[in-house]
Design an enzyme around this catalytic site. Sequence first.
Site, PDB file in Angstrom:
ATOM      1  N   ASP A  84      -4.366  -9.825  12.856  1.00  0.00           N
ATOM      2  CA  ASP A  84      -4.625  -8.422  13.209  1.00  0.00           C
ATOM      3  C   ASP A  84      -3.784  -8.138  14.449  1.00  0.00           C
ATOM      4  O   ASP A  84      -4.142  -8.535  15.572  1.00  0.00           O
ATOM      5  CB  ASP A  84      -6.123  -8.205  13.474  1.00  0.00           C
ATOM      6  CG  ASP A  84      -6.433  -6.722  13.659  1.00  0.00           C
ATOM      7  OD1 ASP A  84      -5.564  -5.990  14.171  1.00  0.00           O
ATOM      8  OD2 ASP A  84      -7.543  -6.305  13.281  1.00  0.00           O
ATOM      9  N   PHE A 112      -4.561   3.310  15.183  1.00  0.00           N
ATOM     10  CA  PHE A 112      -4.880   4.285  14.143  1.00  0.00           C
ATOM     11  C   PHE A 112      -6.059   3.763  13.346  1.00  0.00           C
ATOM     12  O   PHE A 112      -6.257   2.549  13.229  1.00  0.00           O
ATOM     13  CB  PHE A 112      -3.699   4.463  13.187  1.00  0.00           C
ATOM     14  CG  PHE A 112      -2.770   5.570  13.589  1.00  0.00           C
ATOM     15  CD1 PHE A 112      -2.016   5.474  14.740  1.00  0.00           C
ATOM     16  CD2 PHE A 112      -2.644   6.713  12.805  1.00  0.00           C
ATOM     17  CE1 PHE A 112      -1.151   6.488  15.116  1.00  0.00           C
ATOM     18  CE2 PHE A 112      -1.780   7.731  13.162  1.00  0.00           C
ATOM     19  CZ  PHE A 112      -1.035   7.619  14.316  1.00  0.00           C
ATOM     20  N   ASN A 169       0.846  -1.194   0.000  1.00  0.00           N
ATOM     21  CA  ASN A 169       0.000   0.000   0.000  1.00  0.00           C
ATOM     22  C   ASN A 169       0.883   1.246   0.000  1.00  0.00           C
ATOM     23  O   ASN A 169       2.103   1.143   0.041  1.00  0.00           O
ATOM     24  CB  ASN A 169      -0.970  -0.027   1.185  1.00  0.00           C
ATOM     25  CG  ASN A 169      -0.242  -0.082   2.503  1.00  0.00           C
ATOM     26  OD1 ASN A 169       0.470   0.840   2.868  1.00  0.00           O
ATOM     27  ND2 ASN A 169      -0.393  -1.201   3.233  1.00  0.00           N
ATOM     28  N   LYS A 174       9.009 -16.686 -10.578  1.00  0.00           N
ATOM     29  CA  LYS A 174       8.210 -15.578 -11.096  1.00  0.00           C
ATOM     30  C   LYS A 174       7.017 -16.136 -11.895  1.00  0.00           C
ATOM     31  O   LYS A 174       7.208 -17.033 -12.744  1.00  0.00           O
ATOM     32  CB  LYS A 174       9.094 -14.714 -11.998  1.00  0.00           C
ATOM     33  CG  LYS A 174       8.417 -13.481 -12.484  1.00  0.00           C
ATOM     34  CD  LYS A 174       9.321 -12.680 -13.389  1.00  0.00           C
ATOM     35  CE  LYS A 174       8.510 -11.648 -14.133  1.00  0.00           C
ATOM     36  NZ  LYS A 174       9.117 -11.214 -15.362  1.00  0.00           N
ATOM     37  N   ASP A 229      -4.258  -6.447   5.241  1.00  0.00           N
ATOM     38  CA  ASP A 229      -5.216  -7.334   5.916  1.00  0.00           C
ATOM     39  C   ASP A 229      -5.155  -8.757   5.373  1.00  0.00           C
ATOM     40  O   ASP A 229      -5.503  -9.700   6.059  1.00  0.00           O
ATOM     41  CB  ASP A 229      -6.634  -6.779   5.754  1.00  0.00           C
ATOM     42  CG  ASP A 229      -6.837  -5.545   6.619  1.00  0.00           C
ATOM     43  OD1 ASP A 229      -6.228  -5.478   7.702  1.00  0.00           O
ATOM     44  OD2 ASP A 229      -7.597  -4.635   6.202  1.00  0.00           O
ATOM     45  N   LYS A 239     -13.919   0.645  16.371  1.00  0.00           N
ATOM     46  CA  LYS A 239     -12.557   0.102  16.415  1.00  0.00           C
ATOM     47  C   LYS A 239     -11.957   0.245  17.814  1.00  0.00           C
ATOM     48  O   LYS A 239     -11.285  -0.640  18.314  1.00  0.00           O
ATOM     49  CB  LYS A 239     -11.693   0.854  15.398  1.00  0.00           C
ATOM     50  CG  LYS A 239     -10.852  -0.069  14.541  1.00  0.00           C
ATOM     51  CD  LYS A 239     -10.295   0.600  13.319  1.00  0.00           C
ATOM     52  CE  LYS A 239     -11.040   0.182  12.056  1.00  0.00           C
ATOM     53  NZ  LYS A 239     -10.467   0.725  10.843  1.00  0.00           N
TER      54      LYS A 239
HETATM   55  N1  CTP Z   1      -3.751  -3.165  12.252  1.00  0.00           N
HETATM   56  C1  CTP Z   1      -2.917  -4.181  12.693  1.00  0.00           C
HETATM   57  N2  CTP Z   1      -2.899  -5.378  12.044  1.00  0.00           N
HETATM   58  C2  CTP Z   1      -3.680  -5.603  10.966  1.00  0.00           C
HETATM   59  C3  CTP Z   1      -4.535  -4.572  10.494  1.00  0.00           C
HETATM   60  C4  CTP Z   1      -4.542  -3.363  11.167  1.00  0.00           C
HETATM   61  O1  CTP Z   1      -2.203  -3.977  13.679  1.00  0.00           O
HETATM   62  N3  CTP Z   1      -3.631  -6.758  10.337  1.00  0.00           N
HETATM   63  C5  CTP Z   1      -3.817  -1.908  12.990  1.00  0.00           C
HETATM   64  C6  CTP Z   1      -3.257  -0.712  12.289  1.00  0.00           C
HETATM   65  O2  CTP Z   1      -1.885  -0.522  12.608  1.00  0.00           O
HETATM   66  C7  CTP Z   1      -4.113   0.411  12.855  1.00  0.00           C
HETATM   67  C8  CTP Z   1      -5.448  -0.246  13.106  1.00  0.00           C
HETATM   68  O3  CTP Z   1      -5.174  -1.638  13.169  1.00  0.00           O
HETATM   69  O4  CTP Z   1      -3.621   0.861  14.101  1.00  0.00           O
HETATM   70  C9  CTP Z   1      -6.524   0.042  12.116  1.00  0.00           C
HETATM   71  O5  CTP Z   1      -6.298  -0.481  10.897  1.00  0.00           O
HETATM   72  P1  CTP Z   1      -7.385  -0.362   9.730  1.00  0.00           P
HETATM   73  O6  CTP Z   1      -6.829  -1.037   8.524  1.00  0.00           O
HETATM   74  O7  CTP Z   1      -7.862   1.042   9.604  1.00  0.00           O
HETATM   75  O8  CTP Z   1      -8.564  -1.167  10.295  1.00  0.00           O
HETATM   76  P2  CTP Z   1      -8.896  -2.671  10.310  1.00  0.00           P
HETATM   77  O9  CTP Z   1      -8.938  -3.085  11.725  1.00  0.00           O
HETATM   78  O10 CTP Z   1      -7.961  -3.441   9.433  1.00  0.00           O
HETATM   79  O11 CTP Z   1     -10.355  -2.687   9.758  1.00  0.00           O
HETATM   80  P3  CTP Z   1     -10.923  -2.298   8.333  1.00  0.00           P
HETATM   81  O12 CTP Z   1      -9.839  -2.595   7.319  1.00  0.00           O
HETATM   82  O13 CTP Z   1     -12.100  -3.139   8.204  1.00  0.00           O
HETATM   83  O14 CTP Z   1     -11.260  -0.847   8.421  1.00  0.00           O
END
Ligand code: CTP
Length: 399
Positions: free
Chosen positions: A307, A325, A210, A290, A280, A339
């Site tokens: 997560d 965040f 990303n 490759k 995620d 969250k």
């Molecule tokens: N985060 C994490 N591990 C993951 C995904 C997220 O530690 N696998 C943490 C990020 O560092 C951030 C927070 O979770 O502090 C929020 O991430 P975000 O992507 O906004 O939310 P998600 O919990 O992944 O939910 P969604 O994608 O459904 O919004």
Amino acid sequence: MSIAGKHIIVGISGGIAAYKTLSLIRFFIQNGAEVKTVTTPNALHFVTKLSLQTLSKNNVYDDMFADVGEISTAHISLADWADAMIVAPATANIIGKFANGIADDALSTTFLALDKPVFIAPAMNSRMYDHAAVQQNLQTLAHRGVHIIEPPCGELACGDQGKGRMQEPEVIYERIAGFFLSHKKFLGKKVLVTAGPTYEAIDPVRFIGNHSSGLMGICIADEFANRGADVVLVCGPSAIKSKNSAVKRIDVVSAKEMFEVCKQHFETADITVCSAAVADYAPQQIATQKIKKSDENLSLELVKNPDILKYLGEHKTPNQILVGFALETENEMQNAENKLKSKNLDMLVLNSLNDQGAGFGHSTNKISIMFSNQIPKHFELKSKDAVAKDIINEILNYI
Ligand code: CTP
């Protein structure tokens, strides 16, 4: 008082605002700090040595060659003695010398010999302040950890309006006293910060990633270290370097690697801030060679990554502080609130992609901070350095 007993060098260069520095010295003395003053020759056109001596109750160091012997190494003994230095006013000239390592007078020599926190309060005409050379020198100093106390907008001594007037002595004093207070609270605290993107390999040359640059989390880690915390930064792929060399940075690539390193360090962490943009999902299989193009369509089977933040929320003890965040594109407040609860967080930093200049790929960010059952606090668009300070100040108020 957090400043009581602290040894402060007050450096003065040649600007009209030097008269205000007398009040600054008084604030320090009234609050129990010890002050020694160092001046450039030009500063003494604006304030007298006698005033500085009387207010600081110490000799003024203004001439490197005044007295052969003790004074010839005074910049070294001053540097050893000091807990911090504030240079107010800091002229364009002295800022230029500091940024370029020029040491040709008592003040610039003391600056180079000092390895303690340094604050500078620039003061000059707004056109000089806005000049690219001055701005670049200020940036160089900020990158090296010098605290810049920015001038406010207003009327300048020359009658012009603009940014360049030295910040008021009360504000400078509060900033330095706040620094020591925060230092006291964070000193020796273990802080874990995650930053950057994660890269999830598809084959030896491709990945899912990303746009996160890692800057926000790197600024947070640096700022915690500036305030005396013992910081471990777990950082996904990022070209940005940490400014504070005291940050223990562990570079990782994938979410799984980040998860493993976080698990190792979380148990002993007093404060954890997860600012990483963790992928995620990751490809179920990483192709060993490759992937060659063949069919019109290619499907990748993705599986959920751990997560990290959720795991840490489930395992945290009551004494640990966990900050997450959220980057939302719709129903921001409601999603953020959910969250905060679902991941068992103490605090949540919300940045919205709907705000110009906020989030990925910008050097600025615009955030809101939420605690459980409290009205969210909204902040202006600021540099990520300044946002890191706001976030840490909120944590400071919470602990
Ligand atoms: N985060 C994490 N591990 C993951 C995904 C997220 O530690 N696998 C943490 C990020 O560092 C951030 C927070 O979770 O502090 C929020 O991430 P975000 O992507 O906004 O939310 P998600 O919990 O992944 O939910 P969604 O994608 O459904 O919004």
